[in-house]
Design an enzyme around this catalytic site. Structure first.
Site, mmCIF file in Angstrom:
data_model
loop_
_atom_site.group_PDB
_atom_site.id
_atom_site.type_symbol
_atom_site.label_atom_id
_atom_site.label_comp_id
_atom_site.label_asym_id
_atom_site.label_seq_id
_atom_site.Cartn_x
_atom_site.Cartn_y
_atom_site.Cartn_z
ATOM 1 C CB ILE A 193 28.656 45.260 25.670
ATOM 2 C CG1 ILE A 193 28.309 46.732 25.951
ATOM 3 C CG2 ILE A 193 27.384 44.425 25.627
ATOM 4 C CD1 ILE A 193 27.476 47.400 24.867
ATOM 5 N NE ARG A 219 41.107 47.761 18.784
ATOM 6 C CZ ARG A 219 40.656 48.919 18.298
ATOM 7 N NH1 ARG A 219 41.447 49.973 18.229
ATOM 8 N NH2 ARG A 219 39.407 49.018 17.869
ATOM 9 C CG HIS A 450 45.075 46.958 57.934
ATOM 10 N ND1 HIS A 450 45.646 46.264 56.886
ATOM 11 C CD2 HIS A 450 44.934 46.078 58.966
ATOM 12 C CE1 HIS A 450 45.867 45.022 57.261
ATOM 13 N NE2 HIS A 450 45.446 44.888 58.520
#
Length: 465
Positions: A193, A219, A450
């Site tokens: 957030i 983390r 591509h």
């Protein structure tokens, strides 16, 4: 028009009974709506929604007392609807008496359904009406007492630390309802957030500073992606300050001031905290029925989402396990299949794809490099960093990074990570391949599309590590 009492009940063939109430309505109008809903078997909620759209005002809704014997649930409503008229027109309580229990309070269910768009935090339970000797539960007591099964899926709520000046802090909830766009904002936090709102406010032209007490945000994500995202965000002029902690917040005549523990300070028009979310277990009366919660106030459940009370279940963020919306949806579907289709569906929590909608976005599925090195003896790392083709002729210097982790012994892909445009879209498809057990050879033998960024995942031939 004569008043015609209509008994409304929501029932399910599988034994889930929620509530019954009686209304004083314009006779013919209410009766016809009720009959149609009975024929459609759409239940209580659909009845009330149609009813609300046909009445000139929801204030015509009222409750009438009746005898307990007339009810499909053992409740005796003793008083009429008590309305609490607020500026926003929300909040209603129903005083009711239950056999052998004193007065209790609960929300006026009918009123709330008609006003289903109202924010849930505007609904309040008035404990001041508690009677001596009554078994008070500040929740929908009728549900606890009458339902065969109860599912708690109340989710989470922003958690703000109790520091001096807390009253000046906004959370992600209030961020959507600001009266004006601030010129400067401080965002405190290091998760999804915080990082996402930093990108949002910066994109709107707000001078944005992200504060995090750790050495790097996000983390639990792959280290390469965390480092690169910090670089890319700062290239977009988002100021990031790591390894600092807010001591207090004060307000001057013009701005808010955040004081840090290292003695420095920073001014802003708004200070937003995104320092985590807590399970919404307060004021549900869990302690009255003995539901066990852990130290984080999350509801404890077994592998079948069942609490220590056999008839009560919980899913999603209120259990504080994997707090992602699609995970809660999967858990809800598994329970629905079990209850109503007699199917034993098990949610697979391995290799769950996820995306941080930062600027640029970050997508990931499977193990990080750090996790893979702890789990496996030998792995290969494939990594590519480049400028997306659509930016090559522009002044946009944003980079994309793609990373693939492969277990050498089996050649199985065990982790895929990406920073760049459409990361969520690309990782969602790769998540399917990983669920199917795709190998590096499967990726190598796939023809790329591509020009796309995604073709890089089927073009990385040589490991970088």
């Amino acid at each position: 028009n004569s008043c015609h009492p209509i008994l409304v009940s929501l029932w399910e063939e599988h034994g889930l009974l929620v509530l019954s109430q009686m209304f004083d309505l314009d006779g013919e109008e209410g009766e016809e709506i009720y009959k149609r809903q009975l024929q459609r078997k759409q239940g209580f909620g659909a009845f009330l929604r149609e009813l609300g759209s046909n009445l000139s005002t929801a204030k015509k809704l009222d409750l009438l007392p009746w005898k307990a014997n007339d009810l499909p649930v053992p409740l005796n409503f003793a008083d009429k609807l008590i309305r609490k008229a607020g500026d926003d027109g929300v909040a209603a309580t129903v005083s009711m008496a239950r056999k052998g229990r004193g007065l209790e309070s609960a929300m006026g269910w009918a009123w709330l359904v008609v006003h289903e768009r109202t924010e849930s935090d505007a609904w309040r339970f008035d404990s001041s009406s508690r009677d001596k000797g009554s078994d008070w539960v500040p929740a929908l007591r009728m549900l606890w007492d009458s339902a065969e099964k109860i599912l708690i899926a109340t989710g989470g709520w922003p958690s703000v630390p109790d520091i001096p000046g807390k009253k000046y802090i906004i959370s992600s909830n209030e961020a959507f309802f600001l009266e004006s766009l601030p010129k400067k904002i401080i965002i405190v936090g290091g998760g999804y957030i915080a990082v996402e709102f930093a990108g949002i406010f910066n994109g709107l032209g707000v001078e944005t500073t992200l504060i995090h007490r750790g050495s790097l945000f996000l983390r639990g994500f792959d280290q390469d992606l965390r480092s690169m995202l910090a670089e890319e965000m700062q290239k977009k002029e988002i100021k990031i300050i790591f390894n600092v902690n807010v001591k207090k917040i004060d307000k001057t005549d013009k701005q808010l001031v955040a004081y840090f523990e290292d003695g420095t300070q920073l001014e802003a028009d708004q200070i937003m905290y995104a320092t985590g979310r807590k399970p919404m277990t307060e004021n549900l009366g869990l302690e009255n029925v003995g539901i066990e919660i852990n130290k984080k106030n999350a509801i404890k459940i077994n592998d079948d989402y069942q609490t220590n009370i056999p008839s009560i279940y919980a899913i999603g963020d209120v259990t504080d396990r994997i707090n992602l919306t699609p995970v809660a949806l999967a858990e809800g579907m598994a329970l629905a299949k079990r209850f109503f289709a007699n199917e034993k569906k098990i949610v697979n929590y391995s290799d769950i794809p996820t995306c941080v909608f930062s600027q640029p976005s970050l997508g990931t599925v499977g193990l990080t490099e750090e996790q893979a090195r702890k789990k496996y003896v030998d792995i290969d790392i494939y990594k590519s960093r480049f400028t997306p083709m659509k930016y090559s002729l522009s002044d946009n210097n944003e980079k994309t990074m793609m990373k693939m982790i492969v277990e050498k012994k089996t050649n199985r892909v065990i982790g895929v990570h990406m920073i760049g445009p459409d990361a969520g879209e690309i990782i969602q498809g790769i998540g399917i391949a990983m669920k199917a057990g795709a190998s590096k050879q499967d990726f190598d033998s796939t023809i790329g599309i591509h020009p796309t960024a995604a073709e890089e995942f089927v073009s990385m031939r040589e490991p970088t590590i």
